[in-house]
Design an enzyme around this catalytic site. Structure first.
Site, PDB file in Angstrom:
ATOM      1  N   LYS A   1      15.429 -41.082   3.082  1.00  9.81           N
ATOM      2  CA  LYS A   1      14.860 -42.088   2.198  1.00  9.81           C
ATOM      3  C   LYS A   1      15.088 -41.345   0.780  1.00  9.81           C
ATOM      4  CE  LYS A   1      13.224 -44.863   5.382  1.00  9.81           C
ATOM      5  NZ  LYS A   1      11.962 -44.845   5.844  1.00  9.81           N
TER       6      LYS A   1
ATOM      7  N   ILE B   1      13.281 -39.983  -4.750  1.00  7.49           N
ATOM      8  CA  ILE B   1      12.724 -40.710  -3.504  1.00  7.49           C
ATOM      9  C   ILE B   1      13.101 -42.065  -3.576  1.00  7.49           C
ATOM     10  CG2 ILE B   1      10.667 -39.387  -3.142  1.00  7.49           C
ATOM     11  CD1 ILE B   1       9.139 -41.649  -4.389  1.00  7.49           C
ATOM     12  N   CYS B   2      13.512 -42.763  -2.351  1.00  7.07           N
ATOM     13  CA  CYS B   2      13.761 -44.454  -2.357  1.00  7.07           C
ATOM     14  C   CYS B   2      12.456 -45.301  -2.391  1.00  7.07           C
ATOM     15  CB  CYS B   2      14.628 -44.447  -1.090  1.00  7.07           C
ATOM     16  SG  CYS B   2      16.351 -43.794  -1.176  1.00  7.07           S
ATOM     17  N   LEU B   3      12.365 -46.037  -3.177  1.00  4.11           N
ATOM     18  CA  LEU B   3      11.115 -46.797  -3.328  1.00  4.11           C
ATOM     19  C   LEU B   3      11.400 -48.105  -2.419  1.00  4.11           C
ATOM     20  CD1 LEU B   3      10.149 -46.226  -6.995  1.00  4.11           C
ATOM     21  CD2 LEU B   3       9.276 -45.327  -5.028  1.00  4.11           C
TER      22      LEU B   3
END
Lengths: 174, 818
Positions: free
Chosen positions: A111, A118-120
């Site tokens: 993620k 970071i992946c939201l």
């Protein structure tokens, strides 16, 4: 506002909204904006403290206030896991949300983009766009990083990707 | 750089540096408390609320309970548990502690009630009581949702203080009300003058109260009245005595009772228990005995000894004068016969008299001197003689007497004393039976089959009576007599000539008229026991006389039967002889019938009459009846009615046989009569001799001789013909013919073959002459002196002329043949 847990939502609504729509290149308008950013961050921090929910420390790394560094942490099984936090204010800010980076966790989880960004969730971007320019850094932290930490740290700890610093020390010794 | 911005940076910095507040979760707290317990830092029980969010200490709980109770006065534990929010279990437990610690509280049926609450309740009750003047506890209890005992226990200490009233039998009353009811009770109790059951009084008072108060009035308990009443009695406001709690006898009544008894007794020197019972004294004898110890209790009355003295004097007088008296007539009306007998037993003169056999008590109240009884007995004995004579002679005098006897017959069986007389009469019968047997055996009569038969004896008196009557030949009263005797038979069947009790009672009543004059309601009451007393003696003397009579009669019976046998033998032989002669005319029915009838009318009738009369007489003698005249004239003849009545009076089978004989006498056949006669002879124990050849010849011979002498001596021209014809039959056929006048002609014609012409001619001529003479005589009227008498005379002369020839005819042949 779907997609977030009730705690997050209630916290979010209590963070003061911003009014000035200005990017880093807008001169005095940006200064105004920065002031508002600070106010909202102070309110958020105070709110967290009063709820015994303090989880980050940040400060502007340059005088313009376009780069921010600090720390964030998460308590899991009564152990505090602490990570470095850094992000830049994009030029198109506030239309574009800042990309939050956790460089220590780079490569340890799916993620995450290259460089520890970071992946939201899919809900973040529309919500942000909808609330431009009222959302600021505090909102981005509350809506983006806090849920990510709560979701990812227990998995990382359990899978052994992340180790507590005491454990890491003992393992290193051994 | 903007100052403001710097300022904000600093603020943000400081905000981040500020120490965050620390928060504990519920779980952490619970764990902490447990830890504290483990460490004995908290060393008491810690309770928690129902919600589980709070801890509470027992002290706090108690405090809260107290607060709640003080606020409300009365609260149920369940409500308390809800209000405080603690489990009921703990509330109950602490409530007990609370109540036991505080004397002003009480725990009743899951409710804590404070004393102050009761105070307020008592005040409420008092208010209500003053309004209504009476309140039922049960009602209060229902209202307060507690038991009535509870209410009572709460109210009792407050009576007179908070609650101004009086508690009585589950009711609260105000003093005014109590005073009013007390006044009612006092009034009612004082108004009572006779003994009363108080509960009745209370119920009437209750009704009165209810009427006064209308529908709202609460029913007042009888016990309330009772307690008020008891109080009044104790205070002496009403006088009297109370028995068994409810029987109230006012003093007024008791005094009146005693006074009336005293006055009655002192005036009359006796008092009946009935009187006392009317005065409501339940046990009169005990009451009187305790009051007058010297006096004497009788069955229904109570007397002073002076009564005995009075009675004693009267009795002594009666005994000395050889009289009698009814003690009831001297004693007051209320005395019963039982009292009289008891009283008599207490009289000294009676006691003496009984000891020395001078006095006899009859029917409980009658005293007789023995001299009086002796007198009655003597007179009765005389009466007995006349009675026996009258009953045996069968005169009309005794008829009405018998009538009464028959009337009494039915009632007599119900009399209790009848059994005695019955048994005595039975004894009599048995004795008589044996006596009779002896007499018969002595009389050589061969002891007939019916001897000693009770049936036989039953009718004995009647038979003898009949015989007697016949002997007297009192034919005028015969029809009436037979009826009377029939009645007599019925009455006599029971007691066999022994004077019956009723007869005696009648006699005594007539002999001693004082009994009637005394005006007794029922002279029977005294006469009957007297008769019963005298009767056995009379019967005994009667029996003595009967015995004497029996021995006397035995001789005569023997004589009589001997005579009868002799006579019967003779006449029966003759009868048989004559019967044989009838054979000659068997071929001629009409003549035969005439002859049969003639024989029955003449010879058979005399036999039967003689037999019946003698048997009747015999029966009478057997029964011991005195028979004055033993001469039964041979000539006496009976008519058919008399015969049957005599025959009917014979005992049982003899009577049947006798009736057959009498019937046969009316018939046309001699043979039937003969068999009947044999039967009756056998029944009565007589012998009938059979005719044998030798006897026949001698009889015939004597008969012929008799006839011959008769013929020779006969002067009557008419009767001579019959005699001649009979003689001719004897001479020719050796048969004794008894022919009536009508049969003479036939008899004569029969002789035709046997006689010579001349003799027959004489006979026929004489016969025709006789017939014409008789025809003339019968045709002649008495007073006319006409030619017929002349012709009779001439005929008679003619016959008289022919008579010697006729006589010669017979006498000659008779002599020639003999």
């Amino acid at each position: 506002m779907e997609g977030w847990d009730p705690n997050t939502k209630s916290t979010l609504t209590q963070i003061p909204l911003l009014t000035t729509k200005a990017g880093p290149r807008d001169g005095p308008a940006w200064t105004q904006r920065l002031k508002e950013e600070y106010k909202s961050l102070i309110a958020y921090t105070q709110m967290n403290k009063s709820n015994d929910n303090d989880w980050f420390r940040i400060s502007a790394a340059n005088p313009e206030g376009t780069r921010w560094t600090g720390k964030c942490w998460y308590v899991h099984n009564l152990l505090k896991y602490e990570f470095d936090l850094q992000f830049d204010i994009p030029v198109t800010y506030p239309a574009t949300a800042p990309e939050l980076e956790l460089p220590q966790l780079d490569g340890k989880t799916q993620k995450m983009y290259r460089g520890g960004k970071i992946c939201l969730t899919v809900h973040f971007k529309p919500l942000w766009a909808k609330n431009c320019p009222r959302f600021g850094i505090a909102h981005a932290l509350c809506l983006g990083l806090a849920p990510w930490l709560a979701a990812e740290i227990p998995i990382l700890v359990d899978s052994g990707m992340v180790k507590h610093k005491d454990d890491a020390a003992t393992s290193a010794e051994s | 750089m903007d100052d403001e911005l710097v300022e904000l940076q600093k603020q943000f910095e400081s905000a981040q540096q500020a120490k965050s507040s620390i928060r504990l979760s519920d779980r952490n707290v619970v764990e902490l408390v447990q830890k504290l317990h483990e460490l004995h830092i908290i060393d008491f029980d810690l309770l928690h609320t129902v919600s589980g969010k709070e801890y509470i200490t027992p002290d706090q709980l108690r405090h809260e309970i107290l607060v709640e109770v003080k606020r409300l006065g009365r609260i149920s534990l369940i409500d308390l548990a809800d209000a405080i929010g603690v489990d009921l279990y703990h509330v109950e437990k602490q409530a007990q502690h609370v109540v036991s610690d505080d004397p002003g509280l009480m725990l009743i049926q899951g409710e804590i009630i404070s004393q102050s609450y009761w105070d307020s309740v008592a005040e409420e009750i008092n208010e209500r009581l003053q309004e209504c003047s009476q309140v039922a506890l049960a009602e209060l209890a229902a209202q307060l949702h507690v038991s009535s005992e509870m209410v009572t226990s709460v109210l009792e200490p407050r009576l007179g203080t908070t609650v101004k009233g009086r508690l009585e039998a589950g009711q609260l009353y105000t003093p005014a009300y109590v005073a009013r009811v007390t006044a009612m009770v006092r009034g009612a109790a004082r108004a009572i003058t006779v003994p009363t059951n108080l509960s009745v009084l209370w119920s009437s008072l209750q009704q009165l109260l209810q009427e006064m108060e209308g529908a709202s009035g609460v029913a007042v308990e009888g016990s309330f009245f009772q307690s008020l009443f008891n109080g009044l009695v104790k205070e002496g406001e009403i006088l009297g005595s109370l028995r068994a709690g409810v029987h109230w006898t006012p003093n007024v009544f008791a005094i009146a009772q005693k006074e009336s008894i005293d006055s009655f007794f002192s005036q009359n020197s006796f008092i009946s228990y009935d009187v006392l019972q009317k005065l409501r004294i339940p046990q009169p004898d005990q009451f009187l005995q305790s009051r007058y110890p010297e006096c004497i209790p009788l069955v229904t009355t109570f007397i002073h000894p002076s009564m005995i003295e009075m009675l004693d004097a009267a009795i002594e007088d009666a005994l000395e004068h050889g009289s009698w008296m009814d003690s009831l007539s001297i004693l007051p009306m209320s005395f019963g016969s039982q009292d009289a007998s008891k009283l008599l037993s207490l009289c000294p003169s009676i006691q003496q008299g009984l000891k020395s056999d001078k006095a006899i008590i009859f029917g409980e109240s009658f005293v007789f001197s023995s001299a009086f009884i002796k007198d009655v007995y003597d007179r009765l004995e005389k009466e007995m003689e006349t009675f026996i004579v009258s009953s045996t002679s069968g005169t009309m005098v005794s008829d009405d007497l018998q009538e009464t006897k028959v009337g009494h017959e039915t009632s007599r069986f119900t009399e209790s004393n009848e059994t005695v007389s019955d048994s005595s009469s039975n004894k009599q019968t048995m004795e008589k039976g044996s006596k009779k047997k002896k007499g018969r055996v002595a009389g050589n009569m061969g002891a007939g089959a019916a001897d000693g038969d009770p049936e036989n004896q039953d009718s004995v008196p009647t038979k003898s009576k009949k015989n007697q009557r016949k002997g007297k030949n009192s034919s005028s009263a015969q029809v009436a007599d037979s009826k009377a005797s029939a009645k007599l038979v019925k009455s006599k069947e029971e007691n066999l000539n022994i004077p019956s009790e009723d007869w005696m009672m009648n006699k005594i009543a007539t002999l001693v008229p004082e009994f009637e004059e005394q005006g007794l309601d029922d002279p029977q009451t005294i006469i009957r026991p007297l008769a019963n007393y005298v009767r056995p003696m009379l019967i005994n003397s009667w029996k003595e006389r009967r015995k004497a009579l029996f021995t006397e009669n035995a001789e005569r019976m023997k004589h009589l039967l001997d005579n009868l046998q002799k006579k019967l033998d003779e006449s029966f032989l003759n009868m048989q002889l004559y019967e044989k002669a009838l054979d000659l005319f068997e071929d001629d029915p009409s003549t035969s019938v005439i002859l049969h009838r003639h024989l029955l009318r003449t010879t058979a009738t005399t036999i039967v009459d003689m037999l019946l009369l003698n048997l009747d007489m015999h029966n009478k003698l057997k029964n011991g009846v005195e028979v004055e005249d033993t001469q039964i004239s041979e000539s006496s003849s009976l008519n058919p009615g008399e015969r049957t009545s005599i025959a009917k009076n014979f005992p049982g089978s003899l009577s049947k046989k006798a009736l057959v004989v009498v019937e046969a006498l009316e018939g046309k056949r001699v043979e039937t009569f003969m068999t009947a006669l044999r039967d009756i002879a056998e029944e009565s124990g007589l012998l009938l001799k059979k005719l044998d050849k030798k006897l026949e010849r001698t009889l015939l011979h004597s008969y012929q001789k008799d006839l011959a002498s008769q013929v020779s001596a006969e002067m009557d021209p008419v009767s001579v013909l019959a005699e001649v014809v009979s003689l001719l039959y004897v001479q020719i056929h050796h048969k004794a013919l008894q022919a009536p006048g009508r049969a003479i002609a036939v008899a004569v014609s029969r002789l035709k073959d046997k006689l010579d012409e001349s003799a027959f001619k004489i006979l026929t001529e004489y016969q025709t002459a006789t017939v014409t003479l008789l025809a003339l005589i019968s045709a002649a009227s008495g007073d006319e002196e006409d030619c017929t008498s002349d012709r009779i005379l001439s005929k008679r002369e003619l016959l008289e002329n022919q008579m010697p020839a006729l006589k010669g005819l017979v006498l000659r042949t008779g002599t020639s043949q003999s």
